[in-house]
Scaffold this motif. Sequence first.
Motif, PDB file in Angstrom:
ATOM      1  N   PRO A  34       8.707   7.313 -11.128  1.00  0.00           N
ATOM      2  CA  PRO A  34       9.903   7.207 -10.616  1.00  0.00           C
ATOM      3  C   PRO A  34       9.954   6.152  -9.420  1.00  0.00           C
ATOM      4  CG  PRO A  34       9.470   9.543 -11.219  1.00  0.00           C
ATOM      5  CD  PRO A  34       8.331   8.596 -11.389  1.00  0.00           C
ATOM      6  N   ALA A  35       8.902   6.645  -8.372  1.00  0.00           N
ATOM      7  CA  ALA A  35       8.778   5.909  -7.057  1.00  0.00           C
ATOM      8  C   ALA A  35       8.698   4.464  -7.236  1.00  0.00           C
ATOM      9  CB  ALA A  35       7.683   6.566  -6.199  1.00  0.00           C
ATOM     10  N   GLY A  36       7.888   4.207  -8.281  1.00  0.00           N
ATOM     11  CA  GLY A  36       7.475   2.687  -8.992  1.00  0.00           C
ATOM     12  C   GLY A  36       8.761   1.933  -9.308  1.00  0.00           C
ATOM     13  N   GLU A  39      -2.489   3.041 -13.380  1.00  0.00           N
ATOM     14  CA  GLU A  39      -1.945   1.874 -12.709  1.00  0.00           C
ATOM     15  C   GLU A  39      -0.767   2.628 -11.679  1.00  0.00           C
ATOM     16  OE1 GLU A  39       0.264  -1.026 -14.703  1.00  0.00           O
ATOM     17  OE2 GLU A  39      -1.173  -1.252 -16.330  1.00  0.00           O
ATOM     18  N   PRO A  40      -0.914   1.757 -10.737  1.00  0.00           N
ATOM     19  CA  PRO A  40       0.201   2.594  -9.350  1.00  0.00           C
ATOM     20  C   PRO A  40       1.521   2.144  -9.531  1.00  0.00           C
ATOM     21  CG  PRO A  40      -1.195   0.257  -8.783  1.00  0.00           C
ATOM     22  CD  PRO A  40      -1.670   0.721 -10.504  1.00  0.00           C
ATOM     23  N   PHE A  41       2.151   3.006  -8.983  1.00  0.00           N
ATOM     24  CA  PHE A  41       3.854   2.881  -8.925  1.00  0.00           C
ATOM     25  C   PHE A  41       4.225   2.324 -10.280  1.00  0.00           C
ATOM     26  CE2 PHE A  41       2.923   2.541  -4.458  1.00  0.00           C
ATOM     27  CZ  PHE A  41       4.098   3.273  -3.883  1.00  0.00           C
ATOM     28  N   VAL A  42       4.226   3.356 -11.313  1.00  0.00           N
ATOM     29  CA  VAL A  42       4.833   3.048 -12.557  1.00  0.00           C
ATOM     30  C   VAL A  42       5.661   4.171 -12.851  1.00  0.00           C
ATOM     31  CG1 VAL A  42       3.110   1.646 -13.557  1.00  0.00           C
ATOM     32  CG2 VAL A  42       2.784   4.230 -13.695  1.00  0.00           C
ATOM     33  N   ILE A  49       9.408   2.989   4.923  1.00  0.00           N
ATOM     34  CA  ILE A  49       9.465   4.140   4.473  1.00  0.00           C
ATOM     35  C   ILE A  49       8.746   4.233   3.024  1.00  0.00           C
ATOM     36  CG2 ILE A  49      11.338   5.443   5.502  1.00  0.00           C
ATOM     37  CD1 ILE A  49      13.067   4.878   3.226  1.00  0.00           C
ATOM     38  N   HIS A  50       8.477   5.438   2.565  1.00  0.00           N
ATOM     39  CA  HIS A  50       8.004   5.316   1.072  1.00  0.00           C
ATOM     40  C   HIS A  50       9.211   5.515   0.223  1.00  0.00           C
ATOM     41  CE1 HIS A  50       5.827   6.834  -2.553  1.00  0.00           C
ATOM     42  NE2 HIS A  50       4.646   6.464  -1.871  1.00  0.00           N
ATOM     43  N   PRO A  51       9.049   4.894  -0.867  1.00  0.00           N
ATOM     44  CA  PRO A  51      10.256   5.182  -1.960  1.00  0.00           C
ATOM     45  C   PRO A  51      10.532   6.225  -2.350  1.00  0.00           C
ATOM     46  CG  PRO A  51       8.417   3.370  -2.531  1.00  0.00           C
ATOM     47  CD  PRO A  51       8.000   4.146  -1.517  1.00  0.00           C
ATOM     48  N   VAL A 110       0.701  -1.176   0.146  1.00  0.00           N
ATOM     49  CA  VAL A 110      -0.114   0.086   0.010  1.00  0.00           C
ATOM     50  C   VAL A 110       0.945   1.211  -0.015  1.00  0.00           C
ATOM     51  CG1 VAL A 110      -1.940   0.964   1.149  1.00  0.00           C
ATOM     52  CG2 VAL A 110      -1.799  -1.295   1.382  1.00  0.00           C
ATOM     53  N   GLY A 111       0.766   2.038  -1.016  1.00  0.00           N
ATOM     54  CA  GLY A 111       1.604   3.402  -1.121  1.00  0.00           C
ATOM     55  C   GLY A 111       0.552   4.589  -0.599  1.00  0.00           C
ATOM     56  N   GLU A 112       1.063   5.778  -0.945  1.00  0.00           N
ATOM     57  CA  GLU A 112       0.129   7.058  -0.543  1.00  0.00           C
ATOM     58  C   GLU A 112      -1.156   6.967  -1.527  1.00  0.00           C
ATOM     59  OE1 GLU A 112       1.341  11.092  -1.284  1.00  0.00           O
ATOM     60  OE2 GLU A 112       1.484  11.147   0.841  1.00  0.00           O
ATOM     61  N   GLN A 113      -0.730   7.870  -2.640  1.00  0.00           N
ATOM     62  CA  GLN A 113      -1.482   8.167  -3.807  1.00  0.00           C
ATOM     63  C   GLN A 113      -0.948   7.772  -5.050  1.00  0.00           C
ATOM     64  OE1 GLN A 113      -2.845  11.968  -4.018  1.00  0.00           O
ATOM     65  NE2 GLN A 113      -0.863  12.835  -3.770  1.00  0.00           N
ATOM     66  N   PRO A 114      -1.529   7.940  -6.240  1.00  0.00           N
ATOM     67  CA  PRO A 114      -1.044   7.796  -7.465  1.00  0.00           C
ATOM     68  C   PRO A 114      -0.387   9.215  -7.692  1.00  0.00           C
ATOM     69  CG  PRO A 114      -3.265   7.687  -7.867  1.00  0.00           C
ATOM     70  CD  PRO A 114      -3.112   7.756  -6.399  1.00  0.00           C
ATOM     71  N   GLY A 115       0.825   9.073  -8.490  1.00  0.00           N
ATOM     72  CA  GLY A 115       1.520  10.527  -8.854  1.00  0.00           C
ATOM     73  C   GLY A 115       1.108  10.651 -10.197  1.00  0.00           C
ATOM     74  N   ASP A 116       1.806  11.688 -10.831  1.00  0.00           N
ATOM     75  CA  ASP A 116       1.524  12.280 -12.199  1.00  0.00           C
ATOM     76  C   ASP A 116       1.492  11.263 -13.371  1.00  0.00           C
ATOM     77  OD1 ASP A 116       1.280  14.582 -13.994  1.00  0.00           O
ATOM     78  OD2 ASP A 116       3.090  13.713 -14.811  1.00  0.00           O
ATOM     79  N   GLN A 117       2.639  10.175 -13.150  1.00  0.00           N
ATOM     80  CA  GLN A 117       2.582   9.078 -14.377  1.00  0.00           C
ATOM     81  C   GLN A 117       1.570   8.213 -13.839  1.00  0.00           C
ATOM     82  OE1 GLN A 117       6.518   7.683 -15.503  1.00  0.00           O
ATOM     83  NE2 GLN A 117       7.424   9.668 -14.960  1.00  0.00           N
ATOM     84  N   GLU A 118       1.186   8.029 -12.813  1.00  0.00           N
ATOM     85  CA  GLU A 118       0.333   7.053 -12.583  1.00  0.00           C
ATOM     86  C   GLU A 118      -1.177   7.332 -12.883  1.00  0.00           C
ATOM     87  OE1 GLU A 118       2.453   7.791 -10.344  1.00  0.00           O
ATOM     88  OE2 GLU A 118       3.792   5.827 -10.003  1.00  0.00           O
ATOM     89  N   ASP A 119      -1.328   8.765 -12.580  1.00  0.00           N
ATOM     90  CA  ASP A 119      -2.782   9.230 -13.055  1.00  0.00           C
ATOM     91  C   ASP A 119      -3.000   8.927 -14.446  1.00  0.00           C
ATOM     92  OD1 ASP A 119      -4.912  11.202 -12.362  1.00  0.00           O
ATOM     93  OD2 ASP A 119      -3.668  12.150 -13.961  1.00  0.00           O
ATOM     94  N   THR A 174      -1.354  -1.293  -4.352  1.00  0.00           N
ATOM     95  CA  THR A 174      -2.187  -0.179  -4.591  1.00  0.00           C
ATOM     96  C   THR A 174      -2.115   0.867  -3.774  1.00  0.00           C
ATOM     97  OG1 THR A 174      -4.569  -0.101  -4.264  1.00  0.00           O
ATOM     98  CG2 THR A 174      -3.445  -1.576  -2.311  1.00  0.00           C
ATOM     99  N   ASN A 175      -2.885   1.967  -3.333  1.00  0.00           N
ATOM    100  CA  ASN A 175      -2.639   3.091  -2.588  1.00  0.00           C
ATOM    101  C   ASN A 175      -3.754   3.245  -1.516  1.00  0.00           C
ATOM    102  OD1 ASN A 175      -0.333   4.219  -3.767  1.00  0.00           O
ATOM    103  ND2 ASN A 175      -1.344   4.177  -5.795  1.00  0.00           N
ATOM    104  N   ALA A 176      -3.406   4.020  -0.648  1.00  0.00           N
ATOM    105  CA  ALA A 176      -4.395   4.425   0.435  1.00  0.00           C
ATOM    106  C   ALA A 176      -5.564   5.344  -0.280  1.00  0.00           C
ATOM    107  CB  ALA A 176      -3.703   5.064   1.628  1.00  0.00           C
TER     108      ALA A 176
HETATM  109  N1  URA Z   1       3.488   6.997  -4.908  1.00  0.00           N
HETATM  110  C1  URA Z   1       2.583   6.291  -4.545  1.00  0.00           C
HETATM  111  O1  URA Z   1       2.287   6.300  -3.165  1.00  0.00           O
HETATM  112  N2  URA Z   1       1.680   5.550  -5.048  1.00  0.00           N
HETATM  113  C2  URA Z   1       1.993   5.489  -6.430  1.00  0.00           C
HETATM  114  O2  URA Z   1       1.153   4.709  -7.165  1.00  0.00           O
HETATM  115  C3  URA Z   1       2.866   5.938  -7.144  1.00  0.00           C
HETATM  116  C4  URA Z   1       3.745   7.147  -6.250  1.00  0.00           C
END
Ligand code: URA
Length: 496
Positions: A354-356, A349-352, A461-463, A336-345, A376-378
């Motif tokens: 830089p953090a992914g 798809e989640p974590f695709v 920690i979060h990536p 479980v991550g935080e929320q999608p970022g710009d690229q995920e949006d 997934t994300n919170a």
């Molecule tokens: N950071 C997150 O927490 N989730 C993502 O899907 C991408 C970046």
Amino acid sequence: MDQPIVLPGLLELDAWREQSRELLRRGIEPGRVEWFDPRDPQGVLHATRAGELPPAGGPDRQLQLPRVPRDFLNLAKYVLCHRDPAKWPLLYRLLWRLTHGEAALLSDAIDDDVAAANAMTKAVQRDAHKMKAFVRFRRVEGDAGASGDGRDTSERYVAWHRPDHPIIGLVAPFFARRFAVMRWTILTPLGSATWDGTEISYGPPATRDQAPTADTLEDFWKTYYASVFNPARINPAAMSREMPKKYWATLPEAQIIEDLLANAPGRTQAMAKRAIGTEAGGAAGYVPRLPADTDASIALPQLAEAAEGCRGCDLYKDATRVVFGKGPADARIVIVGEQPGDQEDQAGEPFVGPAGRLLDEALEAAGIDRSVCYVTNAVKHFKWTPAPRGKRRIHAKPDAAEVRACRPWLEEEIGRIKPDIVLLLGATAGQSLLGAGFRVTKMRGRVLRDTPIAPAVVATIHPSAVLRSPDEAARAAAFDELVADLRVVADLLASS
Ligand code: URA
């Protein structure tokens, strides 16, 4: 012959526990106590006053009060919600026996008292399950205006329900979590509950005519139900068992069940086509909020589709799309991550981004194959603010209300997958599932066992925290620490 001791029967576990401990301290045997229903005005007239109780057995006795098994308290929580007043003598008798030489009593399922308590528990759990499944809120007019936190307080929802047992106190916390962003009242003939967005207050019994009967939400429910209705699983006998007629009057979808059944073969075909991609899957796009107890047979893809219509907070307005979780439905790890970022949006798809990529590297270094994880994300929508110049969208941290509004979707994902391990990346994921007191620095790398979320929960920690490191040395150190935490997960996986 000693005078009987007459006491009000209590419904709430902590208060009941306190009363029973007092009786135990004073050595009062079960046969001496009579309980009356606290709603009976006559009962109070005969009640024994505190000053008339036999004296406590002295400080030693207080110290020696044996510990009560946790299983018993869990049982008592349900039994206290049964409508039969015989529950009060039954519970005290059980408690007395447990603390007077029969510590293993609860494992004797054929003991009369244990069997009676188990039967009451089952009946209450069934009733609570039905309440979660069949409560339907209807919108009513509220006070005009907005609350301090920007919520529209003119929206209020009221539901009418007829439980068999006084379970409102047992079930209301579930609705508070599930419909955290709504202001609602549930009316029942056995008591009512109101959620103001912050706390639950309990009120008196209500009558059917105090609840509204129809509103604009009706159509939402009907459309939602039609979208999640899975004709391939239809079993009319089981349906009427699960949805007894007495609840039908308050269920908008009950009015469309016959039509749905009539069209079932057509819909089965349509669903099959959609599953193999020969028909475009349209967004559900209309679910105002997650229903109370989504049918566990609704699969993850349909849940993801339903999330596209979520209006539980305002993030959907600026995001491109919902980014739901991705991975096998029987994954042993949910990340479980935080929320999608710009690229995920943009990718959906989640974590695709830089953090992914950093997450992939760290998982690989720890020996975890990402393809067997559900990621997934919170929060399922990208929250951002525009960069001062240019077109870039800058990540903004979701606030507590947004995390709360999205939590039901996360719970539904985890509830379906039933992983062995949930891995929380960063503070938002941790606070969503473990509460506001969660701190990554304190919790990282530790294994929480037997949680209500999963048999094992690990946080790290979060990536992005690694990516934000000020220099290369700090980055390498942060990365190594992340990998060390992930190895805890890899070891758990190998040993379970
Ligand atoms: N950071 C997150 O927490 N989730 C993502 O899907 C991408 C970046």
